[in-house]
Write a protein that holds these residues in place. Sequence first.
Motif, PDB file in Angstrom:
ATOM      1  N   HIS A  43     -19.358  48.627  13.763  1.00 45.56           N
ATOM      2  CA  HIS A  43     -20.312  49.545  13.140  1.00 45.56           C
ATOM      3  C   HIS A  43     -20.625  50.726  14.051  1.00 45.56           C
ATOM      4  N   PHE A  44     -21.029  51.822  13.434  1.00 44.81           N
ATOM      5  CA  PHE A  44     -21.597  52.922  14.207  1.00 44.81           C
ATOM      6  C   PHE A  44     -22.962  52.489  14.717  1.00 44.81           C
ATOM      7  N   ALA A  45     -23.358  53.014  15.872  1.00 38.76           N
ATOM      8  CA  ALA A  45     -24.625  52.635  16.491  1.00 38.76           C
ATOM      9  C   ALA A  45     -25.817  52.849  15.566  1.00 38.76           C
ATOM     10  N   LEU A  46     -25.840  53.999  14.892  1.00 42.02           N
ATOM     11  CA  LEU A  46     -26.994  54.292  14.048  1.00 42.02           C
ATOM     12  C   LEU A  46     -27.097  53.371  12.846  1.00 42.02           C
ATOM     13  N   GLU A  47     -25.992  52.767  12.443  1.00 45.19           N
ATOM     14  CA  GLU A  47     -26.080  51.792  11.354  1.00 45.19           C
ATOM     15  C   GLU A  47     -26.996  50.642  11.773  1.00 45.19           C
ATOM     16  N   LEU A  48     -26.837  50.185  12.992  1.00 49.08           N
ATOM     17  CA  LEU A  48     -27.683  49.113  13.506  1.00 49.08           C
ATOM     18  C   LEU A  48     -29.111  49.596  13.718  1.00 49.08           C
ATOM     19  N   LEU A  49     -29.261  50.744  14.399  1.00 48.84           N
ATOM     20  CA  LEU A  49     -30.592  51.226  14.769  1.00 48.84           C
ATOM     21  C   LEU A  49     -31.425  51.585  13.545  1.00 48.84           C
ATOM     22  N   GLN A  50     -30.824  52.284  12.596  1.00 47.95           N
ATOM     23  CA  GLN A  50     -31.553  52.668  11.395  1.00 47.95           C
ATOM     24  C   GLN A  50     -31.968  51.443  10.592  1.00 47.95           C
ATOM     25  N   GLN A  51     -31.063  50.490  10.476  1.00 50.00           N
ATOM     26  CA  GLN A  51     -31.374  49.297   9.693  1.00 50.00           C
ATOM     27  C   GLN A  51     -32.506  48.504  10.337  1.00 50.00           C
ATOM     28  N   GLN A  52     -32.463  48.353  11.662  1.00 48.77           N
ATOM     29  CA  GLN A  52     -33.510  47.583  12.333  1.00 48.77           C
ATOM     30  C   GLN A  52     -34.871  48.261  12.198  1.00 48.77           C
ATOM     31  N   ASN A  53     -34.899  49.579  12.293  1.00 46.61           N
ATOM     32  CA  ASN A  53     -36.164  50.293  12.121  1.00 46.61           C
ATOM     33  C   ASN A  53     -36.712  50.110  10.710  1.00 46.61           C
ATOM     34  N   ARG A  54     -35.820  50.089   9.741  1.00 48.84           N
ATOM     35  CA  ARG A  54     -36.258  49.871   8.355  1.00 48.84           C
ATOM     36  C   ARG A  54     -36.776  48.441   8.173  1.00 48.84           C
ATOM     37  N   ASP A  91     -25.630  42.554   3.828  1.00 48.23           N
ATOM     38  CA  ASP A  91     -25.676  43.897   4.408  1.00 48.23           C
ATOM     39  C   ASP A  91     -26.315  43.926   5.788  1.00 48.23           C
ATOM     40  N   ARG A  92     -26.925  42.844   6.181  1.00 45.09           N
ATOM     41  CA  ARG A  92     -27.668  42.812   7.452  1.00 45.09           C
ATOM     42  C   ARG A  92     -26.717  42.816   8.633  1.00 45.09           C
ATOM     43  N   ILE A  93     -26.942  43.727   9.568  1.00 47.99           N
ATOM     44  CA  ILE A  93     -26.194  43.766  10.820  1.00 47.99           C
ATOM     45  C   ILE A  93     -27.028  43.037  11.859  1.00 47.99           C
ATOM     46  N   SER A  94     -26.493  41.958  12.392  1.00 49.95           N
ATOM     47  CA  SER A  94     -27.268  41.150  13.334  1.00 49.95           C
ATOM     48  C   SER A  94     -26.425  40.745  14.533  1.00 49.95           C
ATOM     49  N   ALA A  95     -27.073  40.790  15.694  1.00 49.19           N
ATOM     50  CA  ALA A  95     -26.406  40.390  16.932  1.00 49.19           C
ATOM     51  C   ALA A  95     -26.725  38.952  17.313  1.00 49.19           C
ATOM     52  N   LYS A  96     -27.503  38.272  16.499  1.00 44.90           N
ATOM     53  CA  LYS A  96     -27.955  36.931  16.846  1.00 44.90           C
ATOM     54  C   LYS A  96     -26.780  35.978  17.082  1.00 44.90           C
ATOM     55  N   GLY A  97     -26.763  35.387  18.263  1.00 45.47           N
ATOM     56  CA  GLY A  97     -25.739  34.417  18.613  1.00 45.47           C
ATOM     57  C   GLY A  97     -24.355  34.993  18.817  1.00 45.47           C
ATOM     58  N   LYS A  98     -24.253  36.323  18.951  1.00 47.83           N
ATOM     59  CA  LYS A  98     -22.938  36.968  19.072  1.00 47.83           C
ATOM     60  C   LYS A  98     -22.753  37.622  20.440  1.00 47.83           C
ATOM     61  N   ASN A  99     -21.493  37.756  20.806  1.00 50.90           N
ATOM     62  CA  ASN A  99     -21.128  38.574  21.953  1.00 50.90           C
ATOM     63  C   ASN A  99     -21.017  40.009  21.454  1.00 50.90           C
ATOM     64  N   VAL A 100     -21.806  40.889  22.026  1.00 48.79           N
ATOM     65  CA  VAL A 100     -21.891  42.267  21.544  1.00 48.79           C
ATOM     66  C   VAL A 100     -21.222  43.202  22.540  1.00 48.79           C
ATOM     67  N   LEU A 101     -20.405  44.109  22.010  1.00 47.09           N
ATOM     68  CA  LEU A 101     -19.782  45.142  22.835  1.00 47.09           C
ATOM     69  C   LEU A 101     -20.258  46.502  22.350  1.00 47.09           C
ATOM     70  N   VAL A 102     -20.880  47.259  23.256  1.00 47.39           N
ATOM     71  CA  VAL A 102     -21.339  48.610  22.956  1.00 47.39           C
ATOM     72  C   VAL A 102     -20.366  49.579  23.617  1.00 47.39           C
ATOM     73  N   ILE A 103     -19.737  50.434  22.802  1.00 42.87           N
ATOM     74  CA  ILE A 103     -18.768  51.398  23.333  1.00 42.87           C
ATOM     75  C   ILE A 103     -19.449  52.765  23.407  1.00 42.87           C
ATOM     76  N   GLY A 104     -19.719  53.210  24.623  1.00 44.85           N
ATOM     77  CA  GLY A 104     -20.436  54.458  24.856  1.00 44.85           C
ATOM     78  C   GLY A 104     -21.588  54.216  25.808  1.00 44.85           C
ATOM     79  N   GLY A 105     -21.683  55.033  26.849  1.00 43.85           N
ATOM     80  CA  GLY A 105     -22.651  54.760  27.919  1.00 43.85           C
ATOM     81  C   GLY A 105     -23.915  55.577  27.896  1.00 43.85           C
ATOM     82  N   GLY A 106     -24.204  56.274  26.796  1.00 41.74           N
ATOM     83  CA  GLY A 106     -25.379  57.124  26.745  1.00 41.74           C
ATOM     84  C   GLY A 106     -26.643  56.424  26.273  1.00 41.74           C
TER      85      GLY A 106
END
Length: 474
Positions: free
Chosen positions: A255-266, A277-292
Amino acid sequence: MGNPKAFLTIHRKEAGYRPVSDRIRDYGEVEQTLNPEDRRLQASRCMECGVPFCHWSCPLGNKQPEWQDRLFKNDIKGAYTLLTATDDFPEFTGRVCPALCEKGCVLNKIHEPVTIRENEAAIVERAFLEGYVRPYVPKHRTGKRVAVIGSGPAGLACANQLNRRGHSVTVFEKNEAIGGLLRFGIPDFKLNKSIIDRRVALMTEEGVEFKPGVEVGKDIAVEDIVRDYDAVCIAIGAEVPRDLKVEGRDLKGVHFALELLQQQNRVNAGREISRDDRISAKGKNVLVIGGGDTGSDCVGTANRQGALSVTQIEIMPKPPEGENPATPWPYWPVVLKTSSSHDEGCNRRWLLDTRRIIGENGKVTEVEVEEVRWEKDEATGRMNLIHTGNVERIKAELVLLAMGFTNPVQDGILKQLGVDKDARGNVKVDDKQQSSIDKVFAAGDASTGASLVVRCIASGRKAAEGIHNYLTEK
């Protein structure tokens, strides 16, 4: 200054963050506050130096020494008046600005700059608390109507300035609530959304009309806006994220980063999201690509969702810690930045290029990365990316692309308006923020590409000045 030698005896003291074990359980703001006396002492550290590089570093031109002095003298009303003379929303910048001013502070030469950003937030919060923030309703209306399309920091600043000049302003926002990136992009643990609601309520009292849930070009015709209003400001942001065109990009769990961030804020705001439709990191290994910063926000959000592990990778080299001779004071230092989210748990790695995304049964399971290095081309002076051939796989069931944004969406308002665009696809504007179309202006990321909240506010103020002069001349 009341105590011109305070910086010699009083050290920098930050408010700090809530304990990690406490803050990762909720989405409340992570930053704490100092008591009023400690805050006064921090303000007293301002040297009122001959050349205030803090002022020079700030895109808004904030007069930091002046309001630091007011804060030290406990004149909150005076401090707030000085602060808001150049910054429409210090409650936003006091929370999410990277504090360019502090990097230019003369005391940053010894790595103890004045806590300008925290002091700024303290001033505005006390001003609200003590009743110094009151609605400003213009005594005279000009009869001119202005439409602002987009309610992010640029659009809000433009609307605020035009309304105070007596013009009637309507702000159109395609999302269900006002705030743009402030509301839907920045996590609640950095900016509680009640802070936005408070400012919007104040602007409403002052006469600004807000129309959330109205997408210009879809719910209302662009030509109707241009016809019915005396001026239009495009402040739609830069919404096109940089994509990763590699094998496996279409796997479920990428997913794009904002897909996660926007959904969580909502979700935090009470919106129901279906399980599918829920994007969740629960119990997952998460990889974030981009260092900003956006990647950092993903790290904090993933940890709060209960991620098993979080790894953040960056294609660029690891910045030096503390000092960087290539970016000396008073310029912005390119050094290693560790955010509150990183402290909550994150494996950070640099010089890795994503080669392909691997999955099973349509779902991502691993990401193949390759170690790279950067070499300078002596002939051109440019840095070239060199792939080393050292390949490895990182386990991941959720991959978040946080590689920045390019330009505004081109198939909507901009296409219908037919405005000229620059080489990067942003709205092309002159020094008054006016586009190639009569009475159409642009502000913020829509005209510059993705930038900082503080720069967007400055751009919105500049667009408001251009629109005001345009209407006055007309």
